[in-house]
Design an enzyme around this catalytic site. Sequence first.
Site, short mmCIF file in Angstrom:
data_model
loop_
_atom_site.label_atom_id
_atom_site.label_comp_id
_atom_site.label_asym_id
_atom_site.label_seq_id
_atom_site.Cartn_x
_atom_site.Cartn_y
_atom_site.Cartn_z
N SER A 293 -9.39 -0.05 7.07
CA SER A 293 -8.78 -0.08 5.88
C SER A 293 -8.79 -1.68 5.10
O SER A 293 -8.10 -1.61 4.18
CB SER A 293 -8.25 0.94 5.84
N LYS B 61 1.23 -1.26 0.48
CA LYS B 61 0.29 -0.06 -0.03
C LYS B 61 0.73 1.46 -0.19
O LYS B 61 2.09 1.59 0.97
CB LYS B 61 -0.41 -0.36 1.59
N SER C 72 -9.92 2.63 3.14
CA SER C 72 -8.83 3.22 2.43
C SER C 72 -7.75 2.03 1.65
O SER C 72 -7.74 2.50 0.38
CB SER C 72 -8.26 3.63 2.83
N1 GLN Z 1 -12.92 4.71 6.52
C1 GLN Z 1 -11.92 4.38 7.76
C2 GLN Z 1 -11.56 6.44 7.66
O1 GLN Z 1 -12.51 6.86 6.71
C3 GLN Z 1 -11.35 3.64 8.16
C4 GLN Z 1 -9.89 4.50 7.32
C5 GLN Z 1 -8.31 3.73 7.93
O2 GLN Z 1 -8.89 2.18 7.93
N2 GLN Z 1 -7.15 4.20 7.22
O3 GLN Z 1 -11.58 6.74 8.70
#
Ligand code: GLN
Length: 522
Positions: free
Chosen positions: A213, A114, A189
């Site tokens: 995420s 990532k 994400s």
């Molecule tokens: N959807 C969550 C957010 O927008 C997840 C973020 C993450 O785990 N990096 O904060």
Amino acid sequence: MKNVDIIKLSALEIAEKLHSDELSSRQVVDAFADWIDKVEPKLNAFIITTLEHAKVVADKVDELVLRTGIKRAALTPENIKQWTPVRVLDQISEVAVDKNGELHPLCGVPIAVKDVVVTKGVQSTSGSKILEGWIPQYDATLNFKIKAAGLPILGKTNMDEFAMGSSTEHSAYGITHNPWSLDRIPGGSGGGSAAAVAAYEAPFAIGTDTGGSIRQPASVTGTVGMKPTYGAVSRYGLIALASSLDQAGPVTRNVADAAALQDMISGHDPHDSTSIPEELPMNYGATIGAELKGLKVGIVEELDGDGFAPEVRKRFDEAVAKIEAAGAQVKKVSCPHFKYALGSYYLIMPSEASSNLARFDGMRYGQRVEGETAEKMMMNTREELLGDEVKRRIILGTYALSSGYYDAYYGSAQKVRTLILQDFDSAFSEVDVLISPTCPTVAFKLGEKLDDPMAMYLNDIATIPANLAGVPAMSIPSGLAEDGLPAGIQMIAPQKQDSLLYRFGAALEKLLPSIECPLEID
Ligand code: GLN
């Protein structure tokens, strides 16, 4: 072996075929590279690919094994976890050997990383324009481990800007499409890592999980995603979103691969003061011969109600029936404060993010938009180069931390966090593992929630409690639900009991329908 067959192998299957000389690492990397060239125009799972370098690493590994007689350490759970690099053999590939002069058992198996991970010599943007062209001079600890172990890196996967989002639509590098249905989101994400693994662009990938995420993208792409215990995998060199919540982990197509990857990247790191000092039990070892008999399993009552799509719940209920039939005891458990988890997270996360992101000021990293004074330059840089969602969170976080509101917002959110920890403690005094659906729905349509942040945030309702408490949580596919798309089941264990989750997950995945991404690229 034909390329189509190679790309469908799991990471451990590839490793076996490398060990038996049935395949060379270069053959494997070439197979993925060809497929990536074909599908990337439709998926956009990568921000950049690094295929030429991956081929160099693969060639080096093949040469070391075939020509210089250096051996791979045997493919055992112990070796995957305990192998430690002591000497880098070659400055270009950066492949290392351990104290026995042997290569890592997984050497030669390609991987995707990532883009939130800092990678030496390779652009690392965290999905943001502000870091476009930033070439770090050092490696995140986990990336160093991957390179030393001799895994060719296929590229940096796409993500919501600074890991804020649930759909990968907030990336500055274009949206990623879900390989199950190209007009759907791949989750976020880490939508890029999940889409790449689901679409056979990589056997496995690195994700990060601050509020879901790793797990939510895994759920909507039919892959396996594991958020380890906070501190199990070093955060050194992850571009920080919310430091008390961030955790890196594996995205794979089966549980054993995830266990092997976590074993490879985890361990104490003196560069990360929050990294767990002691050794945790082996994960891949726990998956071998795993069964459910005797386990006590709790269904989180608060994560099983309205708001979860009917077929997502149906797949979950079917999974529960199978867990019971396999000899586990299942009962409902209440975690009464989980209903405040989302609110608490969306104060703590933006608060920490607003502070972490202050470093992107046009002075130190990446891009700059000039201005007459230093202050104007910083304003112009942040105004022009940060996306709307990132600005929204910085504003939220700054507000929550401001002197007049600190106690009311940030302070209360921290108190809720303690209550959630207590919910987990009391639940785990009754059961070994907690389960719920991973997310409320299957993949939604691209664009559907882009203008409605609240609807987007609601996706994280089931994944966030584990981050707030720092406990490990895994998502595996529960089958196909609405519109024939994948749904996920989430399992949560007490802190440091990652190996219990792997055992549970490996046993459960054998009982659940196996699903295969129908991606056909003409
Ligand atoms: N959807 C969550 C957010 O927008 C997840 C973020 C993450 O785990 N990096 O904060």
